[in-house]
Scaffold this active site. Structure first.
Site, PDB file in Angstrom:
ATOM      1  N   GLU A 125      36.626 -22.937  22.327  1.00 53.12           N
ATOM      2  CA  GLU A 125      35.609 -21.948  22.929  1.00 53.12           C
ATOM      3  C   GLU A 125      34.642 -22.664  24.447  1.00 53.12           C
ATOM      4  OE1 GLU A 125      35.722 -18.627  22.125  1.00 53.12           O
ATOM      5  OE2 GLU A 125      37.153 -18.947  20.503  1.00 53.12           O
ATOM      6  N   CYS A 169      27.542 -18.411  27.271  1.00 52.52           N
ATOM      7  CA  CYS A 169      28.774 -18.908  27.994  1.00 52.52           C
ATOM      8  C   CYS A 169      29.112 -17.648  28.936  1.00 52.52           C
ATOM      9  CB  CYS A 169      29.461 -18.954  26.860  1.00 52.52           C
ATOM     10  SG  CYS A 169      29.943 -18.197  25.589  1.00 52.52           S
TER      11      CYS A 169
END
Ligand code: NAD
Length: 470
Positions: free
Chosen positions: A221, A255
């Site tokens: 991720e 993010c």
């Protein structure tokens, strides 16, 4: 040097012992006992809620995160993930019956979910509670044992995670190992059955390299430069409100925060003016005094961010305080694509605003970057936003808002290309941590002779069968 060697040796021995114990525990099949798992997940829920105030305190000490942001982006999401898992774990873990192939008639076909074994979860600092516990919930629900390595940059939250998880799980089921690069490097030398990593692209590549010799499956991720495309068909006031939330929540250390705007020239001036108003509405004239505005996680990251302001035209904000790790919500007008702020993922409260005239301009900017994790379009023109969704490759996205696709457990969350490999959340999280075994149970009441040799005069019948069932 001698002490360093001794410390590393101790970590390696400790890791080997933990993995060995976890493997033995896994062999007992206790980690697949659904009632036991449910009991531990319920206990985890209780521990988290009992320590709600301690969680607020830890996140505040780590980077002055407000209670509100801590609840919605850390505690709330984790509790929802536990609740969804408790509700569906029986269904998720049962063999799933699928349509059998007529070519195998008679048969019954199933997909069996099987845990990988011993999983290593490596977590980042930016949502240090949620991004550590959410994958742990999925890994445990799928029947694995877990070693969690939380971030070294948010030490109060990491210690609390350690306390909470240790109170719920015996070490042979889940262990927290705290530490930084040295510890993670040593952990990565071991053989794991699955690795789940959340963090930067650069470290993601290190993790992938460490997994390769063992062919350990993994999820990465990662991050990226998330574009936000805005045409001229929507109210700039509404766009500004939603953007200020999405960009400055967690002080931009998200993010999937919009990294930069690509705005139609005709509305750019109005949008900048509305953004300024919305920032003041949200955080006041001096955001440093706002209880709702977090800090940059450490001075190294603050220096990285302030360096981006050097060759840019700051049209709002830009104020920083090194002692307080503070950087104001900042707007930058028309930075060059080779300027510091447009080189890499920003990961902080700086919003560059670029403009476009034609769709060709949009392509030319986006083609500078790898496939991003998040993608945003603000537009009332359905044809336009559908075209943007279909034209560009990215992890996931939201139309007419930012980041909220993260909150739906029915949607996969993950990247593509440089922004990551694999996805999780909800059922997909369970599936990520389980190997899928395809099983055919053949019936014995009929045995069609066609497939057996000799094949003389059987080819036409075979072709017909493929045409019918294939
Ligand atoms: P990071 O890559 O620096 O650290 C992540 C983890 O890796 C930490 O636990 C750290 O201890 C460990 N680590 C760091 N350097 C290492 C090395 N050389 N060898 C082995 N392990 C090492 O990331 P970060 O600064 O904690 O987080 C920020 C990054 O994470 C951003 O790029 C952001 O986009 C990304 N991120 C992605 C997601 C997502 O869900 N895709 C979520 C949050 C953050």
């Amino acid at each position: 040097m001698e002490r360093m060697y001794e410390k590393n040796r101790r970590i390696i021995m400790e890791a080997k012992l933990i993995i060995e114990n976890q493997r033995q525990y896994f062999q007992t099949r206790a980690t697949r006992d659904i009632e036991l798992l449910k009991g531990r997940l319920i206990k985890l829920r209780v521990e988290i809620l009992n320590r709600e105030n301690a969680i607020y305190e830890a996140l505040y000490k780590d980077f002055k995160k407000s209670k509100f942001e801590t609840y919605f982006s850390e505690i709330g999401i984790v509790i929802s993930e536990i609740d969804a898992t408790l509700k569906h774990i029986n269904t998720w873990s049962k063999p799933k019956k699928v349509r059998a192939s007529g070519l195998n008639f008679p048969s019954r076909d199933y997909i069996y979910s099987e845990p990988y074994g011993c999983v290593l979860v490596i977590a980042p600092w930016n949502y240090p509670f949620q991004l550590a516990i959410a994958p742990v919930i999925s890994a445990i629900a799928a029947g694995n044992t877990v070693v969690l390595k939380p971030s070294e940059h948010t030490r109060h939250t990491s210690q609390l995670l350690d306390d909470i998880l240790t109170a719920v799980f015996p070490t042979e089921h889940l262990t927290v190992i705290q530490g930084g690069v040295t510890e993670t490097t040593l952990l990565l030398k071991e053989r794991w059955d699955y690795i789940f990593f959340t963090g930067s692209v650069a470290v993601g590549k290190i993790v992938a390299k460490a997994a390769a010799p063992f062919l350990t499956p993994l999820t990465l991720e990662l991050g990226g430069k998330n574009p936000c495309i805005i045409d001229s068909t929507m109210s700039t006031q509404l766009i500004a409100k939603r953007l200020v939330w999405g960009k400055f929540v967690n002080a931009g250390q998200t993010c999937i925060a919009p990294d930069y705007l690509l705005v139609h020239t005709s509305i750019k001036a109005q949008l900048i003016s509305d953004l300024k108003l919305e920032i003041i509405k949200a955080y006041g004239e001096n955001p440093q005094e706002s209880e709702d505005y977090p800090r940059i996680v450490n001075s190294k990251n603050l220096a990285r961010l302030t360096n981006m302001l050097q060759d840019s035209e700051v049209v709002f904000g830009g104020v920083f305080d090194t002692d307080d790790c503070y950087l104001a919500p900042t707007l930058i007008d028309e930075p060059a694509l080779d300027s510091e702020v447009m080189k890499d993922e920003i990961f902080g409260p700086i919003l560059p605003i670029l403009s476009y005239e034609t769709e060709k301009d949009i392509h030319s900017v986006l083609s500078h970057y790898d496939k991003p994790l998040g993608f945003y379009v603000f537009s009332n023109n359905t044809t336009f936003y559908k075209k943007m969704i279909e034209t560009f490759s990215f992890g996931g996205g939201t139309i007419n808002d930012t980041m909220i696709h993260f909150g739906n457990p029915n949607l996969p969350f993950g990247g593509v290309g440089e922004s990551g490999i694999g996805a999780y959340h909800g059922r997909l999280g369970f599936d990520t941590f389980s190997h899928k075994k395809g099983i055919v149970i053949k019936g014995n009441w009929l045995d069609i002779p066609l497939r057996y040799a000799p094949y003389t005069n059987k080819l036409n019948a075979l072709k017909k069968l493929f045409k019918f069932f294939g």
